[in-house]
Design a protein around this motif. Structure first.
Motif, PDB file in Angstrom:
ATOM      1  N   LEU A   1       0.720  -1.435  -0.011  1.00 46.44           N
ATOM      2  CA  LEU A   1      -0.353  -0.094  -0.454  1.00 46.44           C
ATOM      3  C   LEU A   1       1.021   1.426   0.167  1.00 46.44           C
ATOM      4  O   LEU A   1       0.342   2.548   0.565  1.00 46.44           O
ATOM      5  CB  LEU A   1      -0.573  -0.256   0.898  1.00 46.44           C
ATOM      6  N   ILE A   2       2.404   0.917   0.192  1.00 43.69           N
ATOM      7  CA  ILE A   2       2.843   2.584  -0.214  1.00 43.69           C
ATOM      8  C   ILE A   2       3.130   3.075  -1.302  1.00 43.69           C
ATOM      9  O   ILE A   2       2.651   2.308  -2.919  1.00 43.69           O
ATOM     10  CB  ILE A   2       4.548   2.074   0.067  1.00 43.69           C
TER      11      ILE A   2
ATOM     12  N   GLU B   1      -2.082  -7.794   8.018  1.00 46.98           N
ATOM     13  CA  GLU B   1      -0.761  -8.235   7.622  1.00 46.98           C
ATOM     14  C   GLU B   1       0.384  -7.425   6.124  1.00 46.98           C
ATOM     15  O   GLU B   1       1.271  -6.814   6.649  1.00 46.98           O
ATOM     16  CB  GLU B   1      -0.042  -9.316   6.881  1.00 46.98           C
ATOM     17  N   GLN B   2      -0.546  -6.796   5.625  1.00 47.32           N
ATOM     18  CA  GLN B   2       0.466  -5.645   4.229  1.00 47.32           C
ATOM     19  C   GLN B   2       0.319  -4.531   5.052  1.00 47.32           C
ATOM     20  O   GLN B   2       2.206  -4.238   4.808  1.00 47.32           O
ATOM     21  CB  GLN B   2      -0.502  -6.004   3.675  1.00 47.32           C
ATOM     22  N   LEU B   3      -0.114  -4.342   5.706  1.00 49.67           N
ATOM     23  CA  LEU B   3       0.140  -3.234   6.653  1.00 49.67           C
ATOM     24  C   LEU B   3       1.193  -3.196   7.751  1.00 49.67           C
ATOM     25  O   LEU B   3       1.840  -2.219   7.581  1.00 49.67           O
ATOM     26  CB  LEU B   3      -0.724  -3.069   7.050  1.00 49.67           C
ATOM     27  N   ARG B   4       1.686  -3.991   7.836  1.00 49.92           N
ATOM     28  CA  ARG B   4       2.544  -4.752   9.155  1.00 49.92           C
ATOM     29  C   ARG B   4       3.996  -4.664   8.188  1.00 49.92           C
ATOM     30  O   ARG B   4       4.724  -4.167   8.921  1.00 49.92           O
ATOM     31  CB  ARG B   4       2.350  -5.714  10.249  1.00 49.92           C
ATOM     32  N   ARG B   5       3.391  -5.642   7.243  1.00 43.30           N
ATOM     33  CA  ARG B   5       5.072  -5.128   6.444  1.00 43.30           C
ATOM     34  C   ARG B   5       5.063  -3.691   5.371  1.00 43.30           C
ATOM     35  O   ARG B   5       6.907  -3.601   5.921  1.00 43.30           O
ATOM     36  CB  ARG B   5       4.611  -6.303   5.178  1.00 43.30           C
ATOM     37  N   ASP B   6       4.358  -3.250   5.553  1.00 41.27           N
ATOM     38  CA  ASP B   6       5.241  -1.802   4.561  1.00 41.27           C
ATOM     39  C   ASP B   6       5.284  -1.098   6.059  1.00 41.27           C
ATOM     40  O   ASP B   6       6.546  -0.101   5.741  1.00 41.27           O
ATOM     41  CB  ASP B   6       3.871  -1.011   4.106  1.00 41.27           C
TER      42      ASP B   6
ATOM     43  N   SER C   1      -8.090  -3.081  -2.001  1.00 40.99           N
ATOM     44  CA  SER C   1      -7.871  -1.677  -0.959  1.00 40.99           C
ATOM     45  C   SER C   1      -7.055  -1.222  -1.678  1.00 40.99           C
ATOM     46  O   SER C   1      -6.389  -0.245  -1.035  1.00 40.99           O
ATOM     47  CB  SER C   1      -6.552  -2.995  -0.211  1.00 40.99           C
ATOM     48  N   ARG C   2      -7.162  -0.842  -2.912  1.00 42.90           N
ATOM     49  CA  ARG C   2      -6.478   0.388  -3.538  1.00 42.90           C
ATOM     50  C   ARG C   2      -7.018   2.171  -3.248  1.00 42.90           C
ATOM     51  O   ARG C   2      -6.710   2.866  -3.212  1.00 42.90           O
ATOM     52  CB  ARG C   2      -6.602  -0.206  -4.763  1.00 42.90           C
TER      53      ARG C   2
END
Length: 335
Positions: free
Chosen positions: A189-190, A271-276, A326-327
């Motif tokens: 999401l960056i 999980e993607q937010l955590r990675r970002d 999620s875009r």
């Protein structure tokens, strides 16, 4: 700590639904609402800057397209990997004649950003047409907190932001790890960066800018825009509720309804937010926020259910992947 639900201070009157952004190569249908920003026409203070920008982008994209695509090397990421091009009004062997004054154009790490645009499924012809077509760019009404100016393409797919020298240095420094991150995590999401350039008019001041994807390009009207930092200090808009419009950017304490998602989608998003966030932390970046666009679907959810949730997903959307769903969310880095 993130949860699937947040307290709801008061029952909302409308239900919110996801507003998926259009693909980079697709043109959104005609909009029935007022577009943000003011068209840069002849006489505008930045009219010639826009012309220079369009000439430079057309030259850069055309020049790179003439060369075969190759694998990236370490040298492509070198901060010194930048190319100057002179644009005299009469034209040259490599540049067309133009009506503006002479200027110099600089491309930063062009091969890397060419790979990045391909990774993000941005068609070169569409990219060039969006910025350099017959339609002028639109300047947003006021600069950001950093003093930067923002410009939108007429189709709203791309946003151009003026930046400082230090900001360009930061982005170029983190470019190898950024490329690795977005290549590994396709659903990141960056902010999606498509190019870094600068324009130096003869006898004038150099202007540096970044081309990036516009989160709020959607076939659905975005009724509310939120810039969320997970903090309460100073995180309330200075606008009265009746003054809030589609283009108003609201903050954490203005968010007065809940988001509820199907559990599998929520877990994938979390999980993607955590990675970002872990990636941004590894780069020493602290100032960033989560941008959220909300589209209200009137008269769809019964009034008795409105107080339970304003963001719902029906069984029919359970199989929608994170990349499709999620875009409307994006982690925005504030350089």
């Amino acid at each position: 700590k993130a949860t699937t639900e947040m307290p709801t201070p008061r029952p909302p009157r409308r239900t919110a639904a996801p507003a998926p952004a259009a693909a980079a190569t697709a043109t959104p249908p005609p909009q029935r609402w007022r577009r943000p920003g003011k068209t840069i026409s002849k006489g505008h203070r930045n009219y010639h800057l826009m012309l220079n920008l369009q000439l430079g982008i057309r030259h850069a994209v055309g020049k790179s397209a003439a060369k075969p695509m190759r694998e990236l090397s370490r040298a492509d990421f070198d901060p010194r990997e930048k190319f100057w091009t002179r644009f005299p009004p009469a034209g040259s062997k490599t540049t067309p004649p133009h009506s503006s004054s002479e200027f110099r154009w600089k491309d930063y790490c062009p091969m890397v950003f060419r790979h990045m645009r391909k990774l993000f499924a941005v068609d070169p012809a569409d990219y060039m047409l969006a910025i350099c077509g017959d339609d002028a760019l639109r300047e947003l009404s006021s600069p950001g907190k950093s003093g930067s100016f923002f410009y939108l393409t007429q189709d709203e797919r791309l946003m151009i932001k003026t930046v400082k020298k230090s900001e360009v240095k930061l982005l170029i420094r983190m470019l190898p790890s950024y490329h690795k991150h977005v290549k590994r995590y396709k659903n990141s999401l960056i902010t999606r960066f498509y190019g870094v350039h600068s324009v130096k008019p003869y006898g004038g001041q150099k202007v540096r800018f970044i081309v990036m994807g516009n989160l709020f390009c959607s076939e659905h009207r975005i009724h509310r825009r939120y810039d969320l930092k997970g903090s309460s200090y100073g995180r309330k808009s200075d606008r009265f509720e009746e003054e809030t419009g589609d283009a108003t950017t609201l903050k954490d304490l203005d968010l007065n309804f809940a988001f509820r998602m199907q559990r599998p989608l929520y877990k994938e998003l979390h999980e993607q937010l955590r990675r970002d966030c872990a990636f941004l932390e590894s780069e020493g970046i602290m100032d960033y926020s989560l941008l959220v666009g909300v589209h209200f679907c009137d008269d769809i959810v019964p009034a008795s259910k409105m107080a339970l949730s304003t963001f719902t997903t029906s069984p029919a959307t359970l199989n929608v992947s994170l990349s499709e769903k999620s875009r409307q969310l994006q982690l925005q880095v504030h350089f």
